[in-house]
Design an enzyme around this catalytic site. Structure first.
Site, PDB file in Angstrom:
ATOM      1  N   LYS A   1     -14.547   8.778  -3.296  1.00 26.57           N
ATOM      2  CA  LYS A   1     -15.726   9.123  -2.489  1.00 26.57           C
ATOM      3  C   LYS A   1     -16.249  10.516  -2.871  1.00 26.57           C
ATOM      4  O   LYS A   1     -17.461  10.725  -2.966  1.00 26.57           O
ATOM      5  CB  LYS A   1     -15.385   9.048  -0.993  1.00 26.57           C
ATOM      6  CG  LYS A   1     -15.070   7.619  -0.548  1.00 26.57           C
ATOM      7  CD  LYS A   1     -14.331   7.525   0.788  1.00 26.57           C
ATOM      8  CE  LYS A   1     -13.714   6.136   0.958  1.00 26.57           C
ATOM      9  NZ  LYS A   1     -12.716   6.067   2.055  1.00 26.57           N
TER      10      LYS A   1
ATOM     11  N   LYS B   1       1.220  14.366   0.968  1.00 28.36           N
ATOM     12  CA  LYS B   1      -0.131  14.709   0.511  1.00 28.36           C
ATOM     13  C   LYS B   1      -0.284  16.206   0.228  1.00 28.36           C
ATOM     14  O   LYS B   1      -1.259  16.640  -0.370  1.00 28.36           O
ATOM     15  CB  LYS B   1      -1.167  14.250   1.539  1.00 28.36           C
ATOM     16  CG  LYS B   1      -1.239  12.717   1.704  1.00 28.36           C
ATOM     17  CD  LYS B   1      -2.202  12.308   2.806  1.00 28.36           C
ATOM     18  CE  LYS B   1      -2.186  10.817   3.124  1.00 28.36           C
ATOM     19  NZ  LYS B   1      -2.884  10.003   2.101  1.00 28.36           N
TER      20      LYS B   1
ATOM     21  N   LYS C   1      -8.044  14.190   4.735  1.00 24.73           N
ATOM     22  CA  LYS C   1      -7.228  12.972   4.702  1.00 24.73           C
ATOM     23  C   LYS C   1      -6.202  13.092   5.812  1.00 24.73           C
ATOM     24  O   LYS C   1      -6.063  14.173   6.413  1.00 24.73           O
ATOM     25  CB  LYS C   1      -6.521  12.819   3.349  1.00 24.73           C
ATOM     26  CG  LYS C   1      -5.812  14.107   2.868  1.00 24.73           C
ATOM     27  CD  LYS C   1      -5.149  13.925   1.515  1.00 24.73           C
ATOM     28  CE  LYS C   1      -6.091  14.032   0.344  1.00 24.73           C
ATOM     29  NZ  LYS C   1      -6.071  12.889  -0.539  1.00 24.73           N
ATOM     30  N   ARG C   2      -5.459  12.009   6.106  1.00 24.64           N
ATOM     31  CA  ARG C   2      -4.383  12.127   7.080  1.00 24.64           C
ATOM     32  C   ARG C   2      -3.419  13.235   6.678  1.00 24.64           C
ATOM     33  O   ARG C   2      -3.200  13.495   5.500  1.00 24.64           O
ATOM     34  CB  ARG C   2      -3.630  10.785   7.186  1.00 24.64           C
ATOM     35  CG  ARG C   2      -4.385   9.715   7.924  1.00 24.64           C
ATOM     36  CD  ARG C   2      -4.600  10.085   9.389  1.00 24.64           C
ATOM     37  NE  ARG C   2      -3.367  10.025  10.127  1.00 24.64           N
ATOM     38  CZ  ARG C   2      -3.090   9.160  11.092  1.00 24.64           C
ATOM     39  NH1 ARG C   2      -3.996   8.265  11.464  1.00 24.64           N
ATOM     40  NH2 ARG C   2      -1.940   9.183  11.721  1.00 24.64           N
TER      41      ARG C   2
ATOM     42  N   HIS D   1       0.806  -1.230   0.000  1.00 27.09           N
ATOM     43  CA  HIS D   1       0.000   0.000   0.000  1.00 27.09           C
ATOM     44  C   HIS D   1       0.828   1.264   0.000  1.00 27.09           C
ATOM     45  O   HIS D   1       0.264   2.358   0.125  1.00 27.09           O
ATOM     46  CB  HIS D   1      -0.929   0.044   1.214  1.00 27.09           C
ATOM     47  CG  HIS D   1      -1.981  -1.020   1.210  1.00 27.09           C
ATOM     48  ND1 HIS D   1      -3.240  -0.819   0.700  1.00 27.09           N
ATOM     49  CD2 HIS D   1      -1.944  -2.299   1.637  1.00 27.09           C
ATOM     50  CE1 HIS D   1      -3.949  -1.932   0.818  1.00 27.09           C
ATOM     51  NE2 HIS D   1      -3.184  -2.846   1.397  1.00 27.09           N
TER      52      HIS D   1
ATOM     53  N   THR E   1      -8.349   6.796  -1.867  1.00 29.33           N
ATOM     54  CA  THR E   1      -9.721   6.306  -2.018  1.00 29.33           C
ATOM     55  C   THR E   1     -10.707   7.439  -1.726  1.00 29.33           C
ATOM     56  O   THR E   1     -11.840   7.391  -2.194  1.00 29.33           O
ATOM     57  CB  THR E   1      -9.996   5.115  -1.081  1.00 29.33           C
ATOM     58  OG1 THR E   1      -9.463   5.422   0.213  1.00 29.33           O
ATOM     59  CG2 THR E   1      -9.351   3.859  -1.606  1.00 29.33           C
TER      60      THR E   1
HETATM   61  C1  26Q Z   1       3.674   0.136  10.325  1.00 26.42           C
HETATM   62  C2  26Q Z   1       4.505  -0.266  11.369  1.00 26.42           C
HETATM   63  C3  26Q Z   1       4.344   0.241  12.637  1.00 26.42           C
HETATM   64  C4  26Q Z   1       3.329   1.169  12.874  1.00 26.42           C
HETATM   65  C5  26Q Z   1       2.493   1.568  11.842  1.00 26.42           C
HETATM   66  C6  26Q Z   1       2.664   1.052  10.556  1.00 26.42           C
HETATM   67  C7  26Q Z   1       1.768   1.502   9.462  1.00 26.42           C
HETATM   68  C8  26Q Z   1       0.420   1.732   9.704  1.00 26.42           C
HETATM   69  C9  26Q Z   1      -0.435   2.163   8.706  1.00 26.42           C
HETATM   70  C10 26Q Z   1       2.236   1.710   8.166  1.00 26.42           C
HETATM   71  C11 26Q Z   1       1.372   2.144   7.159  1.00 26.42           C
HETATM   72  C12 26Q Z   1       0.032   2.362   7.417  1.00 26.42           C
HETATM   73  C13 26Q Z   1      -0.953   2.818   6.435  1.00 26.42           C
HETATM   74  C14 26Q Z   1      -0.791   2.889   5.141  1.00 26.42           C
HETATM   75  C15 26Q Z   1      -1.885   3.369   4.273  1.00 26.42           C
HETATM   76  O1  26Q Z   1      -2.971   3.710   4.746  1.00 26.42           O
HETATM   77  N1  26Q Z   1      -1.686   3.410   2.956  1.00 26.42           N
HETATM   78  C16 26Q Z   1      -2.745   3.863   2.075  1.00 26.42           C
HETATM   79  O2  26Q Z   1      -3.463   2.724   1.606  1.00 26.42           O
HETATM   80  C17 26Q Z   1      -4.596   3.109   0.839  1.00 26.42           C
HETATM   81  C18 26Q Z   1      -5.376   1.849   0.502  1.00 26.42           C
HETATM   82  O3  26Q Z   1      -4.669   1.084  -0.420  1.00 26.42           O
HETATM   83  C19 26Q Z   1      -4.161   3.878  -0.394  1.00 26.42           C
HETATM   84  O4  26Q Z   1      -5.317   4.322  -1.070  1.00 26.42           O
HETATM   85  C20 26Q Z   1      -3.312   5.070  -0.003  1.00 26.42           C
HETATM   86  O5  26Q Z   1      -2.789   5.693  -1.164  1.00 26.42           O
HETATM   87  C21 26Q Z   1      -2.172   4.634   0.899  1.00 26.42           C
HETATM   88  O6  26Q Z   1      -1.448   5.758   1.377  1.00 26.42           O
END
Ligand code: 26Q
Length: 831
Positions: free
Chosen positions: A668, A562, A556-557, A365, A664
């Protein structure tokens, strides 16, 4: 009786049953009567009444899955961002109207009761919400699927804005009970940690491994029903909660130090306490590592337990089980399955490895280097010693395979090794996931190309057949039907309701995109949704916003890639233009932001402060005379998003090309009739292909141009010195214009742009962005033409249903077909 009368009677019976069930739950489940019940009690009584409807179909579905013995899919994810369940369940059950009428007839405000529900916020952002949309699609398509995750006691923090800054408040979402879950005391698995491995040769001289002296934690299952739309199927989301083990109790309580023993017991239960609030960045903490193994181990045991109810031969596992890994976070399931197959089931390495690879598939992702997981080898040495042995063995065999494949390229070994040997030794989880799976997919076409040609190029050259694309999607049931009832009703009126299960039906809107009557109705709906958001803004931010202004929205975050900061640079540019020329006409705009910053991400938090500081100046400047307003809505969440998308005119999707895997939110917004301003990044590219170049505002560099510029040597100062408006904006921020009480407050932001290389190239895209916004303003002056394009934009959204995405996963990765659910498989008293 006439047929009509029978119909009326049935309707009344249905309502009576709903009322009866609601009142019974209020009295017997909650111990309240209509005098003592709070609004929250009413919500719970209602939820229990709805749950009763779900449970019947749920049992039928699970029985049908068991009987059919079709292949099942397990969606493993550290995050499920579910939001609220009540309205969604009622819509999927087709009982929304009946419940609304029945509950209202008792004198209740139904919408108020619905608003009592807390969000289930067990996720950060895109990845977690995608998992939730997938569950809805899989249930709707009657795919035998299970979500597996962790039942965090604390979900994503609640965000308050105090003096312009983010403050995090813990989200103790389970405190006032969760009516949707059922605890499954009988579904318990032991998860081992620490200890050591002993190897003893058996009669044939083969080494038998035993993992002993471990600290054990129990994983207890909590199940939530996931109803499909207009179908009998109800799937399961199973979340694990950590409980201390009996052996654990004996061990520590026998030492005689009672308080210390209770302390230890509590410690072992912290594993499922809290969701890590990091999004697109790794938090390399030991507790997170333990959480990941906790999910991996409990789930693998559960999957095998279910498989063994019907089968003995482990070689059949890949015919009956597909496991999809939502990013690398659950990747420890790969060595865990190897361990169980070999050490418990007695399968030989080659066979175990073959089974494992055929069972697992991995979705990536993100390509941001800071978000790629690499766990220190010493974590494994201490916490998972047997898994480390297995990973070393996987790696040795893999390195041998590389040498055979590419005999004269020793550099490849270091690049591809699962073990990173520089400085601190680490396990590269993405490498482990690729090597241990038969499928690796990206989440949008561009993203998958970047995986193949850049991030995982070496792996693509070795295993080209593993790589594939699955462009993300969203569920139209939640993101249009439920959240935008007015637009849904209008669409139904003109083209029927087929779009709820076949989003390509929206194409039919193209034919009426120029129909003046339809355009007028479309605009009315948007206008009334905007009025709704105005009321929300008034209530929460005490700001008066003009519902006729252009609602220009970025939610968004918060993350540098971004580029919320680029949006702010544009706002300040418009502000300066107004100050220079106060009498000139400008299109009135309301800039709306929302989003959480990871608590430790200082730059992202500073960007929130800047947005609020700019808002304070712009919103109160008499020269601006209300023509531009800036709003930061606190605590962005699924339920807040449901209010924002329907009320938006313009969707900001402005990441540096090549950085946003898919996005995503972009989908929306478009589905709810907003036009997009965006870069050629992630799924924006495919949105443009579907809706047409004329119905989207594209600006900025392409991913290829970004790479070229980076390779040539990017100098942000060239852009700063070459653009007077840009220079002025940056100088204002740097000089403390927006923070006179602390003039240096925002210099870290301008420093990162001017002195630290502007990694995400805001300055390079600035001029193009501002020019593109001028076109936006021109179009907004022609409201019918704006609406026509918004309709065409919506009409092109068919591809972005998560039903389409899931259909592709099911056919191309899982090899899974739907199960026909026969009602009444389980005999129970029916409503
Ligand atoms: C990893 C290790 C330790 C702590 C946290 C994490 C961690 C947590 C969440 C690493 C990454 C994430 C989230 C990633 C994420 O949300 N990516 C998004 O995924 C969406 C669905 O595929 C995409 O639409 C977005 O582009 C992408 O940023």
């Amino acid at each position: 009786m006439t047929e009509e009368q029978i119909g009326v009677n049935e309707e009344l019976d249905k309502q009576m049953l709903i009322i009866k069930s609601f009142l019974e739950h209020l009295e017997y489940t909650l111990g309240k009567d209509k005098y003592s019940a709070t609004a929250y009690d009413r919500f719970n009584a209602l939820a229990y009444a709805v749950r009763d409807y779900l449970v019947e179909r749920w049992l039928d579905t699970q029985q049908a899955y068991y009987n059919s013995d079709y292949k099942r899919v397990y969606y493993m994810s550290m995050e499920f961002l579910m939001g609220r369940t009540l309205s969604n369940s009622l819509i999927n059950l087709g009982l929304w109207e009946d419940f609304k009428d029945a509950i209202s007839s008792l004198g209740n405000d139904f919408d108020q009761i619905v608003n009592e529900e807390q969000d289930a916020g067990l996720g950060n952002g895109g990845l977690g919400r995608l998992a939730a949309c997938f569950l809805d699609s899989m249930a709707t398509m009657s795919i035998p699927a299970y979500g597996y995750g962790i039942r965090y006691e604390y979900g994503i923090f609640r965000q308050h804005i105090i003096d312009g800054a983010q403050v995090e408040i813990p989200d103790n979402w389970l405190r006032y009970r969760n009516p949707w879950e059922l605890d499954r005391q009988e579904h318990l698995h032991t998860v081992k940690f620490y200890g050591r491995v002993i190897s003893t040769p058996d009669a044939n001289g083969k080494l038998v491994r035993e993992w002993v002296d471990t600290d054990d934690v129990m994983a207890m299952a909590y199940d939530t029903p996931i109803p499909g739309y207009q179908t009998q199927s109800v799937n399961t989301l199973r979340l694990w909660s950590a409980k201390s083990s009996r052996e654990f109790d004996l061990k520590f309580f026998n030492e005689g130090n009672y308080i210390r023993a209770v302390e230890k017991k509590m410690q072992s239960e912290t594993i499922s306490k809290v969701l890590y609030p990091a999004d697109n960045v790794v938090e390399g903490k030991e507790l997170r590592f333990k959480q990941e193994y906790f999910l991996a181990s409990a789930t693998v045991h559960d999957v095998i337990y279910r498989f063994k109810k019907k089968h003995q031969d482990m070689r059949l596992l890949p015919d009956k089980v597909a496991i999809q890994l939502n990013d690398t976070h659950p990747t420890l399931a790969i060595p865990e399955l190897m361990r169980v197959l070999m050490d418990v089931e007695g399968v030989e390495w080659e066979e175990a490895w073959d089974i494992t690879k055929k069972t697992f598939a991995y979705t990536n992702h993100t390509i941001l280097p800071e978000a790629l997981e690499q766990w220190p080898v010493w974590f494994f040495e201490q916490i998972l010693p047997r898994h480390l042995q297995i990973i070393y063995e996987i790696n040795e065999r893999f390195l041998k395979e590389i040498r055979e494949h590419f005999p004269n390229e020793p550099e490849r070994l270091a690049r591809m090794s699962i073990v990173e040997e520089h400085w601190e030794r680490k396990i590269r989880m993405a490498h482990l996931a690729i090597v241990g799976s038969h499928s690796v997919n990206g989440v949008a076409a561009l993203h998958t190309e970047i995986l193949k040609n850049e991030l995982f190029r070496d792996f693509y050259e070795m295993y080209p057949e593993r790589f594939n694309n699955k462009t993300n999607g969203i569920t139209q049931r939640r993101w249009l039907k439920m959240s935008n009832p007015a637009l849904s009703a209008l669409i139904d009126e003109y083209i029927g309701g087929g779009w709820t299960t076949n989003l390509y039906d929206l194409e039919k809107l193209s034919a009426i995109a120029s129909d003046p009557e339809f355009i007028a109705r479309w605009r009315q709906v948007k206008r009334s949704n905007k009025e709704g958001l105005c009321r929300y803004i008034k209530q929460h931010n005490d700001l008066d916003v003009d519902p006729d202004s252009l609602f220009d929205v970025q939610v968004k975050r918060l993350h540098e890639y971004k580029r919320q900061l680029l949006n702010v640079l544009h706002i300040i540019t418009l502000y300066n233009r107004i100050k220079d020329n106060p009498g000139a006409y400008v299109v009135p705009r309301t800039f709306i932001f929302a989003g959480k910053a990871a608590p430790a991400y200082a730059t992202a938090k500073l960007i929130i402060r800047l947005i609020n500081a700019v808002a304070a100046v712009v919103n109160h400047d008499p020269d601006v005379a209300g023509r531009i307003k800036v709003v930061f809505l606190a605590n962005y969440s699924v339920s807040l998003a449901e209010k924002i998308f329907p009320a938006s005119d313009l969707s900001e999707q402005i990441s540096t090309a090549g950085t946003e895997a898919s996005g995503t939110g972009n989908m929306k917004f478009a589905l709810n009739g907003a036009l997009t301003i965006g870069t050629l990044d992630g799924a924006n590219i495919e949105i443009m292909e579907e809706v047409g170049r004329d119905n989207i505002f594209i600006f900025g560099m392409t991913a290829a141009e970004v790479s070229q510029l980076r390779a040539r040597g990017y100098n942000p100062r060239e852009y700063y010195n070459g653009n007077r408006e840009l220079k002025r904006v940056l100088d204002m921020i740097a000089s403390g214009f927006f923070s006179p009480w602390a003039p240096d407050l925002f210099t870290p932001l301008t420093d990162s742009l001017l002195n630290l290389g502007d990694h995400y190239m805001l300055l390079a895209d600035y001029a193009s962005y501002v020019a593109c916004h001028e076109k936006v303003a021109e179009l907004f002056k022609q409201p019918d033409e704006w609406a026509r394009r918004a309709i065409l934009n919506c009409a092109g959204m068919g591809k972005f249903s998560s039903d389409r995405t899931i259909d592709q996963y099911a056919r191309e990765i899982w090899g899974i077909k739907p199960v026909n659910i026969l009602p009444g498989t389980v005999e129970l008293q029916r409503h």
